[in-house]
Design a protein around this motif. Sequence first.
Motif, PDB file in Angstrom:
ATOM      1  N   VAL A 109      -2.324   1.912  -6.835  1.00 25.61           N
ATOM      2  CA  VAL A 109      -1.823   2.807  -5.790  1.00 25.61           C
ATOM      3  C   VAL A 109      -2.408   4.206  -5.971  1.00 25.61           C
ATOM      4  CG1 VAL A 109       0.240   3.923  -4.860  1.00 25.61           C
ATOM      5  CG2 VAL A 109       0.294   1.498  -5.462  1.00 25.61           C
ATOM      6  N   ALA A 110      -2.434   4.676  -7.199  1.00 24.29           N
ATOM      7  CA  ALA A 110      -2.964   6.015  -7.460  1.00 24.29           C
ATOM      8  C   ALA A 110      -4.433   6.124  -7.092  1.00 24.29           C
ATOM      9  CB  ALA A 110      -2.759   6.361  -8.937  1.00 24.29           C
ATOM     10  N   ALA A 111      -5.183   5.061  -7.294  1.00 21.52           N
ATOM     11  CA  ALA A 111      -6.625   5.101  -7.033  1.00 21.52           C
ATOM     12  C   ALA A 111      -6.969   4.849  -5.582  1.00 21.52           C
ATOM     13  CB  ALA A 111      -7.333   4.069  -7.911  1.00 21.52           C
ATOM     14  N   ASN A 112      -6.023   4.390  -4.783  1.00 25.04           N
ATOM     15  CA  ASN A 112      -6.299   3.996  -3.391  1.00 25.04           C
ATOM     16  C   ASN A 112      -6.255   5.219  -2.486  1.00 25.04           C
ATOM     17  OD1 ASN A 112      -6.510   2.834  -0.889  1.00 25.04           O
ATOM     18  ND2 ASN A 112      -4.874   1.341  -1.201  1.00 25.04           N
ATOM     19  N   SER A 113      -7.389   5.629  -1.974  1.00 24.76           N
ATOM     20  CA  SER A 113      -7.459   6.821  -1.130  1.00 24.76           C
ATOM     21  C   SER A 113      -6.766   6.631   0.208  1.00 24.76           C
ATOM     22  CB  SER A 113      -8.919   7.216  -0.907  1.00 24.76           C
ATOM     23  OG  SER A 113      -9.625   6.169  -0.259  1.00 24.76           O
ATOM     24  N   ARG A 114      -6.458   5.378   0.584  1.00 23.95           N
ATOM     25  CA  ARG A 114      -5.777   5.122   1.843  1.00 23.95           C
ATOM     26  C   ARG A 114      -4.265   5.294   1.713  1.00 23.95           C
ATOM     27  NH1 ARG A 114      -6.487  -0.359   3.332  1.00 23.95           N
ATOM     28  NH2 ARG A 114      -5.816   0.212   5.448  1.00 23.95           N
ATOM     29  N   GLU A 115      -3.781   5.362   0.481  1.00 22.06           N
ATOM     30  CA  GLU A 115      -2.360   5.563   0.264  1.00 22.06           C
ATOM     31  C   GLU A 115      -1.962   7.010   0.581  1.00 22.06           C
ATOM     32  OE1 GLU A 115       0.176   3.803  -0.403  1.00 22.06           O
ATOM     33  OE2 GLU A 115      -0.425   1.962  -1.443  1.00 22.06           O
ATOM     34  N   GLU A 116      -0.696   7.178   0.930  1.00 19.69           N
ATOM     35  CA  GLU A 116      -0.167   8.518   1.156  1.00 19.69           C
ATOM     36  C   GLU A 116      -0.273   9.334  -0.134  1.00 19.69           C
ATOM     37  OE1 GLU A 116       4.247  10.423   1.796  1.00 19.69           O
ATOM     38  OE2 GLU A 116       3.811   8.457   2.695  1.00 19.69           O
ATOM     39  N   GLU A 117      -0.682  10.599  -0.010  1.00 15.00           N
ATOM     40  CA  GLU A 117      -0.936  11.416  -1.201  1.00 15.00           C
ATOM     41  C   GLU A 117       0.316  11.559  -2.071  1.00 15.00           C
ATOM     42  OE1 GLU A 117      -2.229  15.946  -2.449  1.00 15.00           O
ATOM     43  OE2 GLU A 117      -2.767  15.194  -0.465  1.00 15.00           O
ATOM     44  N   GLY A 118       1.483  11.696  -1.429  1.00 13.13           N
ATOM     45  CA  GLY A 118       2.709  11.834  -2.209  1.00 13.13           C
ATOM     46  C   GLY A 118       2.980  10.627  -3.079  1.00 13.13           C
ATOM     47  N   LEU A 119       2.730   9.417  -2.564  1.00  7.21           N
ATOM     48  CA  LEU A 119       2.940   8.211  -3.352  1.00  7.21           C
ATOM     49  C   LEU A 119       1.921   8.110  -4.475  1.00  7.21           C
ATOM     50  CD1 LEU A 119       3.836   5.510  -0.681  1.00  7.21           C
ATOM     51  CD2 LEU A 119       5.349   6.859  -2.130  1.00  7.21           C
ATOM     52  N   ARG A 120       0.718   8.584  -4.246  1.00  6.54           N
ATOM     53  CA  ARG A 120      -0.294   8.561  -5.306  1.00  6.54           C
ATOM     54  C   ARG A 120       0.142   9.473  -6.456  1.00  6.54           C
ATOM     55  NH1 ARG A 120      -6.153   9.648  -2.957  1.00  6.54           N
ATOM     56  NH2 ARG A 120      -6.721   8.752  -4.979  1.00  6.54           N
ATOM     57  N   ARG A 121       0.675  10.624  -6.122  1.00  4.78           N
ATOM     58  CA  ARG A 121       1.144  11.540  -7.156  1.00  4.78           C
ATOM     59  C   ARG A 121       2.327  10.940  -7.910  1.00  4.78           C
ATOM     60  NH1 ARG A 121      -0.926  16.615  -6.878  1.00  4.78           N
ATOM     61  NH2 ARG A 121      -2.053  17.171  -4.988  1.00  4.78           N
ATOM     62  N   ARG A 122       3.241  10.337  -7.183  1.00  5.29           N
ATOM     63  CA  ARG A 122       4.393   9.737  -7.831  1.00  5.29           C
ATOM     64  C   ARG A 122       3.988   8.569  -8.727  1.00  5.29           C
ATOM     65  NH1 ARG A 122       7.785   9.515  -2.305  1.00  5.29           N
ATOM     66  NH2 ARG A 122       9.606   8.721  -3.435  1.00  5.29           N
ATOM     67  N   SER A 123       2.951   7.849  -8.311  1.00  2.00           N
ATOM     68  CA  SER A 123       2.453   6.758  -9.161  1.00  2.00           C
ATOM     69  C   SER A 123       1.894   7.300 -10.460  1.00  2.00           C
ATOM     70  CB  SER A 123       1.368   5.971  -8.409  1.00  2.00           C
ATOM     71  OG  SER A 123       1.893   5.355  -7.265  1.00  2.00           O
ATOM     72  N   LEU A 124       1.106   8.368 -10.359  1.00  2.10           N
ATOM     73  CA  LEU A 124       0.525   8.955 -11.561  1.00  2.10           C
ATOM     74  C   LEU A 124       1.610   9.472 -12.488  1.00  2.10           C
ATOM     75  CD1 LEU A 124      -2.414  10.865  -9.841  1.00  2.10           C
ATOM     76  CD2 LEU A 124      -2.674   9.004 -11.480  1.00  2.10           C
ATOM     77  N   TRP A 125       2.599  10.130 -11.914  1.00  4.23           N
ATOM     78  CA  TRP A 125       3.650  10.696 -12.763  1.00  4.23           C
ATOM     79  C   TRP A 125       4.480   9.587 -13.402  1.00  4.23           C
ATOM     80  CZ3 TRP A 125       3.831  15.009 -15.090  1.00  4.23           C
ATOM     81  CH2 TRP A 125       5.005  15.444 -15.698  1.00  4.23           C
ATOM     82  N   ALA A 126       4.745   8.520 -12.647  1.00  2.24           N
ATOM     83  CA  ALA A 126       5.482   7.395 -13.215  1.00  2.24           C
ATOM     84  C   ALA A 126       4.709   6.758 -14.364  1.00  2.24           C
ATOM     85  CB  ALA A 126       5.774   6.358 -12.133  1.00  2.24           C
ATOM     86  N   LEU A 127       3.396   6.670 -14.228  1.00  2.00           N
ATOM     87  CA  LEU A 127       2.576   6.119 -15.309  1.00  2.00           C
ATOM     88  C   LEU A 127       2.733   6.919 -16.592  1.00  2.00           C
ATOM     89  CD1 LEU A 127      -0.716   5.227 -13.388  1.00  2.00           C
ATOM     90  CD2 LEU A 127       0.776   3.616 -14.579  1.00  2.00           C
ATOM     91  N   GLY A 128       2.971   8.216 -16.446  1.00  2.00           N
ATOM     92  CA  GLY A 128       3.153   9.051 -17.623  1.00  2.00           C
ATOM     93  C   GLY A 128       4.329   8.621 -18.477  1.00  2.00           C
ATOM     94  N   GLY A 129       5.310   7.936 -17.881  1.00  2.58           N
ATOM     95  CA  GLY A 129       6.462   7.490 -18.644  1.00  2.58           C
ATOM     96  C   GLY A 129       6.278   6.153 -19.327  1.00  2.58           C
ATOM     97  N   PHE A 130       5.092   5.530 -19.164  1.00  2.00           N
ATOM     98  CA  PHE A 130       4.868   4.194 -19.718  1.00  2.00           C
ATOM     99  C   PHE A 130       4.074   4.208 -21.020  1.00  2.00           C
ATOM    100  CE2 PHE A 130       5.292   1.968 -15.329  1.00  2.00           C
ATOM    101  CZ  PHE A 130       6.657   2.157 -15.388  1.00  2.00           C
ATOM    102  N   GLY A 131       3.788   5.402 -21.542  1.00  2.00           N
ATOM    103  CA  GLY A 131       3.189   5.512 -22.865  1.00  2.00           C
ATOM    104  C   GLY A 131       1.816   4.894 -22.991  1.00  2.00           C
ATOM    105  N   GLU A 132       1.595   4.178 -24.088  1.00  2.00           N
ATOM    106  CA  GLU A 132       0.274   3.654 -24.422  1.00  2.00           C
ATOM    107  C   GLU A 132      -0.286   2.738 -23.348  1.00  2.00           C
ATOM    108  OE1 GLU A 132       0.305   1.786 -28.203  1.00  2.00           O
ATOM    109  OE2 GLU A 132       0.970   3.563 -29.296  1.00  2.00           O
ATOM    110  N   VAL A 133       0.567   1.996 -22.667  1.00  2.00           N
ATOM    111  CA  VAL A 133       0.083   1.044 -21.659  1.00  2.00           C
ATOM    112  C   VAL A 133      -0.675   1.744 -20.549  1.00  2.00           C
ATOM    113  CG1 VAL A 133       0.828  -0.614 -19.908  1.00  2.00           C
ATOM    114  CG2 VAL A 133       1.906  -0.615 -22.170  1.00  2.00           C
ATOM    115  N   SER A 134      -0.209   2.917 -20.137  1.00  2.00           N
ATOM    116  CA  SER A 134      -0.805   3.596 -18.984  1.00  2.00           C
ATOM    117  C   SER A 134      -1.812   4.672 -19.349  1.00  2.00           C
ATOM    118  CB  SER A 134       0.300   4.218 -18.132  1.00  2.00           C
ATOM    119  OG  SER A 134       1.045   5.150 -18.908  1.00  2.00           O
ATOM    120  N   ALA A 135      -1.902   5.059 -20.623  1.00  2.00           N
ATOM    121  CA  ALA A 135      -2.800   6.149 -21.006  1.00  2.00           C
ATOM    122  C   ALA A 135      -4.256   5.887 -20.608  1.00  2.00           C
ATOM    123  CB  ALA A 135      -2.689   6.428 -22.500  1.00  2.00           C
TER     124      ALA A 135
END
Length: 812
Positions: free
Chosen positions: A154-180
């Motif tokens: 979702v974060a990498a998809n340029s067709r997605e709404e920008e707000g959802l891309r940001r929220r995806s990136l921030w959510a990934l920050g809470g997943f530790g080593e898996v998302s780094a």
Amino acid sequence: MWNPILLAACFVSAMVWQTTDPTTSSPAKPDASGPQDAEAEVTRLIAQASGARATFDEDSAVSELVKLGASAVAPLQRRVEERAPEIALAMQALVRMGEPARPALPLLLAILGDRDFIEPASQLTRGTARGHIFDVIDEAKWAVAEVAPILALVAANSREEEGLRRRSLWALGGFGEVSAPALAAFLGDVTQDIGLRQTALSALGKTGVDASDAVRPIADQLGHPLRNVALHVLAAMEEAAARQSQFDFWSGRMATEPEWPLARGWLRNACEATDPATALALARQVEASWRERLAAKPDAELAFAIAMLCHDQLHDSQIDWAGRHEYRPKRDPRQNYPVLADALRVAKEQAEKWTPRWQRSLRGLAAVALARGDWDGMNAALVELGLPPMPAEQRQWLTPPHESWAVHPEKWVACDEAMRNGDCSFELRIEKEGRGVAGVHVRLHELPRDDGFRSSGVDTSTLFYNRHVVAEDHWTGAPALGYQGRDRQQCRYVVTGDDGIARFEQLPEIDVEIEVMVPTGNFTEPIAHWELWSREADGTLSPRSYRWHEGFQLISGETVAGPTLVVRPRFAMNLVEGQALDAQAAVLSWDATPPLASGVPVRYEVSLSLGFPGRKRIVTLLVEPERLATAIVTTTATTLSLADPRFATVPLEAGNVYVVAIVARDEQDVVLARYGSTVAYVPWRHRVALLPVACDPEIEFHEDFASIALESKVWHLGQYHSARGKVETLPQWIDRRLAERPDAFEREYLEVARAWLHWTEGDAATARAALAVLANALPAGNLAGATAAQLIRRIDASEAPGKELQFGLAER
């Protein structure tokens, strides 16, 4: 462009708002043991949530649905598949339910990754159903392996709404080593929007993973748009990896790369990461380096950097009479407004005329001149800027200056005619060492009627609302020294001259109150801390300066005398606010007061008090810190060991917080000087802990209202209310605090309170077992350990627990 730090704060706030501890919800309902029971219970809870009753909101509904567990998965999943109006509630409950909801995971993942998801025709909640799942998806750590790849897509998809891309990136920050790795890859993709990459950078720092190899190239690249954020992230990573402390990181950067404007922020970061004494030494080191470079090669930007460094050391150091603002001493006692003005003058002379730097330097000079009561100097700067001066004949009728007066001088006008058409006068004097004080700012206005209304917000009707003499406004450079209250036209304003007298004439016959602001930046003595005393009718001086809403009745044809205020230094000692004490080697020393003419030595009363670590930090001199026990030692010397046997009733011990104060008196017991009430602490020996709340200068900014720490007197039915209206019982709040901040200094105190609450709930065995662990582990003389021992004795004596717990240091 979105600010990722602000965005992060919004997301965290949203998640805190929507996350409810199951123990905080309404009373438990009967177990849903069968499919029909579960269906009925789900239906009932959703109906309650949609009833728009304040007593049972969506958050409570989700919490109750989570408590139903696996039996509710099928009914909730069906509502998601059918795109029912309650789809958002159902998805949030499934995400928060954890492993029991795994059968519904494929459905949740499909919606999470479906850019073309068809929203239901109507919904119970605001926003979109798909948007709601992004709000809580970072809680799905039970399915991180499946969720993280979808969020990365979702974060990498340029067709997605920008707000959802940001929220995806921030959510990934809470997943530790898996998302780094995914975040690092996104950060390195130069084709992505720079704002999204900034969010990815902040999220990468949130993972807790040492990704310095991905961050350092950006941090080291001059001019990179993400460089400042990268430096902050890298500093945290360096400290977490134990390579270097944040203080060493920032001070090292300044030593090798003292550029402007970043260096001033770096200095602030370094100073916040260490103790005040080390911070002051670093600030002086940086200033000396900059002045050496300036002497070798004059430069407008460097001179302005020195001016702003001086400005930072003086900020918030104005003292007041009849006000309620937060006062802090000068960070560097050597700094003052003349030093600031000299640096601004060099910046103006080195800058090209009419450039922004030239104009901002001149505006700063005008503001500094006004702060010092130098009307001629202010007018000279305004004229050089092409702005009209303030004529002498207009000054006695002025309102307080507008916050943008130097840019728009037409906003600084005469007061309302009703405030200058009478025959009353009012006069007060401000003195220091028997002489008048110039540059004291006085606001006079009608005493407000007591209508019973009390505001809980920030008071803008004060001279202290804007205290930046040289503003932070990077667009206009407008000085912020000015008045923002809406009642400007009903106020009169005077700046004292060399006689220190503030006089107001032609006032109407009304009751008035005054507000006095004394910029300590005007004083050139190398003293950091000043006080404003008032001379009483019998000639004695009183340190009481808190006179809010104290009125003066004006009399027709007469001059009413206001108070005579006396500026005195609060003498310094070697102990600073929040300092860690060495229990065996803590030696207190302080400045001597001037010798008495009689030759009788000055008597110093040194008080050492046991404070409480969990009380909300006292950020104003208007409220004294809490003292549970006090020992006072009198001496004529100016040094004293805090381990002196005379302090035996308040011994220095690990895990305790202390309040130290000194009062100097003459032979008639008159107070000559005070040395303040300074809060310090002795660190725990058995573990590494955060600063006590009472000593943490940042606690007001990074803690929500509900996290105000424990107090020394605990009521068994105590509740904590968050800014968003969430209510927690005392046991719920303590359990949450212990889980969220296991390294808090106050942990043992919270555990004592929690054990006592077990006792009040009838479980004396559990309480005694927990208290025994604390009493055995904590040192003698520790407040938490002593309280635990007292409670054990009461339990063993079959006493009633009582309705209130009082921490105390009785013999163990």
